[in-house]
Design a protein around this motif. Sequence first.
Motif, PDB file in Angstrom:
ATOM      1  N   ALA A  37      10.228  30.207  22.943  1.00 17.72           N
ATOM      2  CA  ALA A  37       9.203  30.354  23.979  1.00 17.72           C
ATOM      3  C   ALA A  37       8.361  29.089  24.129  1.00 17.72           C
ATOM      4  O   ALA A  37       8.006  28.688  25.235  1.00 17.72           O
ATOM      5  CB  ALA A  37       8.313  31.549  23.659  1.00 17.72           C
ATOM      6  N   LYS A  38       8.037  28.445  22.982  1.00 16.94           N
ATOM      7  CA  LYS A  38       7.067  27.367  23.037  1.00 16.94           C
ATOM      8  C   LYS A  38       7.694  26.004  23.317  1.00 16.94           C
ATOM      9  O   LYS A  38       7.083  25.161  23.968  1.00 16.94           O
ATOM     10  CB  LYS A  38       6.284  27.290  21.713  1.00 16.94           C
ATOM     11  CG  LYS A  38       5.367  28.469  21.526  1.00 16.94           C
ATOM     12  CD  LYS A  38       4.431  28.267  20.369  1.00 16.94           C
ATOM     13  CE  LYS A  38       3.291  27.324  20.704  1.00 16.94           C
ATOM     14  NZ  LYS A  38       2.222  27.375  19.722  1.00 16.94           N
ATOM     15  N   VAL A 131       4.466  21.905  28.081  1.00 13.89           N
ATOM     16  CA  VAL A 131       4.118  20.822  27.145  1.00 13.89           C
ATOM     17  C   VAL A 131       4.292  21.308  25.710  1.00 13.89           C
ATOM     18  O   VAL A 131       3.794  22.380  25.348  1.00 13.89           O
ATOM     19  CB  VAL A 131       2.663  20.349  27.370  1.00 13.89           C
ATOM     20  CG1 VAL A 131       2.255  19.326  26.316  1.00 13.89           C
ATOM     21  CG2 VAL A 131       2.515  19.761  28.769  1.00 13.89           C
ATOM     22  N   ALA A 132       4.990  20.526  24.906  1.00 14.86           N
ATOM     23  CA  ALA A 132       5.143  20.850  23.485  1.00 14.86           C
ATOM     24  C   ALA A 132       3.912  20.372  22.723  1.00 14.86           C
ATOM     25  O   ALA A 132       3.309  19.362  23.088  1.00 14.86           O
ATOM     26  CB  ALA A 132       6.386  20.175  22.933  1.00 14.86           C
ATOM     27  N   GLU A 133       3.559  21.113  21.673  1.00 17.35           N
ATOM     28  CA  GLU A 133       2.385  20.739  20.880  1.00 17.35           C
ATOM     29  C   GLU A 133       2.801  20.251  19.502  1.00 17.35           C
ATOM     30  O   GLU A 133       3.848  20.643  18.981  1.00 17.35           O
ATOM     31  CB  GLU A 133       1.451  21.945  20.730  1.00 17.35           C
ATOM     32  CG  GLU A 133       0.861  22.410  22.042  1.00 17.35           C
ATOM     33  CD  GLU A 133       0.124  23.730  21.863  1.00 17.35           C
ATOM     34  OE1 GLU A 133      -0.477  23.954  20.795  1.00 17.35           O
ATOM     35  OE2 GLU A 133       0.198  24.549  22.797  1.00 17.35           O
ATOM     36  N   GLU A 212       6.148  27.898  13.850  1.00 16.99           N
ATOM     37  CA  GLU A 212       5.193  28.216  14.920  1.00 16.99           C
ATOM     38  C   GLU A 212       5.592  27.550  16.235  1.00 16.99           C
ATOM     39  O   GLU A 212       4.886  27.662  17.233  1.00 16.99           O
ATOM     40  CB  GLU A 212       3.781  27.747  14.522  1.00 16.99           C
ATOM     41  CG  GLU A 212       3.219  28.440  13.289  1.00 16.99           C
ATOM     42  CD  GLU A 212       3.149  29.951  13.493  1.00 16.99           C
ATOM     43  OE1 GLU A 212       2.737  30.390  14.584  1.00 16.99           O
ATOM     44  OE2 GLU A 212       3.542  30.689  12.557  1.00 16.99           O
ATOM     45  N   GLY A 213       6.676  26.789  16.182  1.00 18.24           N
ATOM     46  CA  GLY A 213       7.106  26.100  17.402  1.00 18.24           C
ATOM     47  C   GLY A 213       6.309  24.840  17.669  1.00 18.24           C
ATOM     48  O   GLY A 213       6.230  24.376  18.810  1.00 18.24           O
ATOM     49  N   LEU A 214       5.741  24.250  16.607  1.00 23.21           N
ATOM     50  CA  LEU A 214       4.961  23.019  16.756  1.00 23.21           C
ATOM     51  C   LEU A 214       5.774  21.840  16.225  1.00 23.21           C
ATOM     52  O   LEU A 214       6.467  21.963  15.195  1.00 23.21           O
ATOM     53  CB  LEU A 214       3.644  23.126  15.969  1.00 23.21           C
ATOM     54  CG  LEU A 214       2.740  24.291  16.385  1.00 23.21           C
ATOM     55  CD1 LEU A 214       1.549  24.420  15.428  1.00 23.21           C
ATOM     56  CD2 LEU A 214       2.246  24.099  17.825  1.00 23.21           C
ATOM     57  N   ILE A 215       5.636  20.709  16.895  1.00 23.95           N
ATOM     58  CA  ILE A 215       6.429  19.531  16.495  1.00 23.95           C
ATOM     59  C   ILE A 215       5.915  18.994  15.168  1.00 23.95           C
ATOM     60  O   ILE A 215       4.726  18.660  15.036  1.00 23.95           O
ATOM     61  CB  ILE A 215       6.325  18.411  17.558  1.00 23.95           C
ATOM     62  CG1 ILE A 215       6.908  18.873  18.895  1.00 23.95           C
ATOM     63  CG2 ILE A 215       7.063  17.152  17.083  1.00 23.95           C
ATOM     64  CD1 ILE A 215       6.719  17.859  20.029  1.00 23.95           C
ATOM     65  N   ILE A 216       6.819  18.912  14.181  1.00 24.72           N
ATOM     66  CA  ILE A 216       6.440  18.285  12.914  1.00 24.72           C
ATOM     67  C   ILE A 216       7.343  17.082  12.606  1.00 24.72           C
ATOM     68  O   ILE A 216       7.218  16.443  11.575  1.00 24.72           O
ATOM     69  CB  ILE A 216       6.452  19.314  11.750  1.00 24.72           C
ATOM     70  CG1 ILE A 216       7.704  20.207  11.787  1.00 24.72           C
ATOM     71  CG2 ILE A 216       5.203  20.191  11.810  1.00 24.72           C
ATOM     72  CD1 ILE A 216       8.881  19.621  11.140  1.00 24.72           C
ATOM     73  N   GLY A 217       8.242  16.764  13.538  1.00 26.00           N
ATOM     74  CA  GLY A 217       9.083  15.584  13.339  1.00 26.00           C
ATOM     75  C   GLY A 217       9.863  15.269  14.600  1.00 26.00           C
ATOM     76  O   GLY A 217       9.968  16.094  15.506  1.00 26.00           O
TER      77      GLY A 217
END
Lengths: 681, 271
Positions: A37-38, A131-133, A212-217
């Motif tokens: 979704a994110k 927009v990705a976070e 959580e669907g957050l960019i970590i790399g």
Amino acid sequence: MKAPTALIFATLLAASGSPAGAREADTAGAAIDRVKAKILPALVRIEVLMEDGKGGRMVKSRGFGSGAIITPQGHVLTNHHVAGRGTRFRCTLATREEIPAKLVGTDVLSDLCVIQLDLAARRDPEAPVPVAEFGDSSTLKVGDQVFALGSPAALSQSVTLGIVANTAMIAPKLMGGGFMLDGERVGELVRWIGHDAVIFGGNSGGPLVDSEGLIIGINEVGIGSLGGAIPGDLAQAVARELIESGSVTRGWIGLEIQPLLRAMKDRSGALVASVFPGSPADRAGVRPGDFIHSFGGEAIPDSRSPEDLPVFNALVLNSKPGTSVELAGERDGEPMRWAVDVIARSPTRGFEREYVRWGITARELTPMSAIEMKRPDDRGVQVHTLRAGGPAAQAKPPLRPNDIITAIGGEEIGSLADLEAFNASLPEEMDEPRATLVEFERGLAREKLVTLVKVGSEPRPQDPLTADRGWLGASFQVVGSDLAAALGLETKNGVRITRLATGGPAAEAGLREGDVITKLDGRVLPVKRPEDLRIFTESLAARQPGTEVTLEVARGSGTLTVVAGLLARPQDEDDAAEWEDPHFEFTARDLTQATRDAARLPADLQAVRVVKVVPNGWASLAGLRGGDLILSIDGHGIADATELERVLKTLKKERSERTVFFVQRGARHAFYEVEPSWPQR
Amino acid sequence: MKTLPLPSLLAISFALSPAAGAADQATKDLAAGLAAKHGDALVTVEATLEIQPKILEAPEALKGQIQGIPKTEQKTSSQGVVIDPSGIVAVPLAAINPAVVMAAGIEQATPLGPIKIGADSKFLSVTVIDAEGGEHEAEVALQDQGTGLALVKLSEPPAGVWGAVALPAEAGAPAPFGQLVQIGRLGAIFERSITVRTSRFVQELRVPGLFYELAGTASAPGFAAFDSSSNFLGLGVLPLGLPPQEIASAGVVLLPASRIAPLAEKVGAAK
């Protein structure tokens, strides 16, 4: 395949009935939904046209990679190695809509790049941009669940699942301590997040996200079954700076460190390996063999392995140019302090351009490249590649890769701008080359040489005559003994007529398709294998046009003798007039009768035949192929090579953005849009 | 007529065979006489050419993948013989343009079917180096795969009249096993000294076209051969009319002077 294994593993845990396993499975399922979704809507497949200096030209190549939209303005974060050298970009959004993009900024050292989508080119320009976070990559632990998103092998956008395998992965010494990318050692700054979510070529630049669907790399490398991603915190900071200023400003003090030697058990900090002469560290008095314990008050961990080095490098690179930093350490057991001025770090490799009239690609020198070449400053232009047969390669002595051009016609050449100013002084059209005195330096010894380059045009290829050659006007195949027996011929070998040229000597003499010639002027033909055909055709060719040949011929069950008068061999396609266009990057020739016969083209067809297409040249990228017949260009009929030259030169003068070629290929027709860029002279 | 400088005469190398040591005085005198008379007609031709390999035939599935093979620049050098005082030089085509050996195409097997690779070539520059080492810009006036001959012509007429071997208007084949003398010029590393060899005529080869087969010491193509009466018999060439795989095994043959003459006329040599 790691992803299916991981999924199976998760499934097995769920099936075991363990409450913890059930929670894991639920978490994984929910996480996948969150990720989908994110981040999927913000995922972009990037097609890039890159240009690299090779053989005196900026040679184009097409590449694919992945990226994620990180701002509502359509900024896409990806790898430098995906898009940093790109000149054109086409991005496929999650909606499958394809839109152009432009380069915003790139950073080789971190292998990160930002491009910006042309949002106005969307079908609905006003539609909101997904927009990705970013998440927090500093809190990642080995075993954390991660998802890799991208377009593996340039296929459609995909998601794979894995765990963090390592939070500070670097390439070991055995692998050369990393790899070189545009002159920079990748790994000097970055310690990758190792993970086992399946990635493949094409995933580069795609995001690695947490549950959580957050960019970590940002995925960058694949090492065996492990992937390596640039930490999200670093990526976010670099992206922010690229968007704000188009580049990343980094500090440099002019020293390099290495891990402590095994014998240095009682030492701490990092060991200074190199201090570049004249650099801030040199001026501050730092020497190879010194130990550094802190940088600007930040303690340096004991650097006993290559994994430790990026900590110090990051401190230096992130320090602000124009400031002064105190280094603390020791020399010969005595404590030392050095006040070092931080200056801006330049790229290791300068910008490259092609210069058609010189037959070279050349690079700007940068302060860093000048240091590598042991030059006193960055004045001059570095020859990178040369075109075989081009003016610079034909000079005596010829220029070579890495020569530094320092003066042209007595005027100093300090940069590419100076070289371009000289080129601009040349007339637009040059019939004759201009002999130009070039001063250049070669090698670390900086040997000072001069040469004369005939700038402006290639040596005109010579056009030798060919001998008059006899021609019978037919095509043949060799008939060996097996085939002769199968055809019921008494002879053991000969040549069979497979096609008669209309009105040719063979047809006029009454020969027919299917006849087998067994003797030429009373001699048995020494042909047995297909490749022996050349013996027969060359024997005919060796006779003068106008002479007669006596042929013994097997036809059906009988034999007959035929006398044929040879004509002069008609023009070969190789001898036909041609135009090689250096800008559209293809060569085409007039249609000869032989070509028309071979392809069964009507006598009134007006076209030129493409005989060569430069790989990844503009014509090639548009889809043109060798063998195509060009019927028209932008609606102008192309009857021959002269017309082709005229039309293409006109288009060059107009610097046409897009040109439509109407082409016949076999039984089909098609339109191709060729979109060249117009290079420096 | 230029005179052969003394150092070149001293540098003349003899390879008299068969049984070189046993060559009779008459042969030695003949060889030395030919070297002295024709030494300044023996030149070196250097060429720079661009070679563009091309796919002549390929399975349809491969065609899109092998559009272009990078072109290369190649420098070649060969001995040659001046055949006209205006500065026309006969030189073996294969020696100055190796791409012609591939002209008919060389087949290679691939998993998708055979491909045939040929090559286009363009001469970018040609230089004739005379007996004294002087360099003269030139161009290839004619190239003929049937004979394996190239004729090179100076871009500017030479300052003086060059020594040239005479092309006989009519010439028959030598007697079987008749003795021949080959003279040529070594490369720069050997100070361009003249080399002289003896060999014997074996037979006429009629296919493809007329050539003479020689026995005796092997030599690089580009030498001039003379009979025992000092008549020019022809030029050593590779028979390019043969199938590519047979050219090497056929070795160097003699292109009779009678086949050189009409081609020389075509590029303006005096009859």
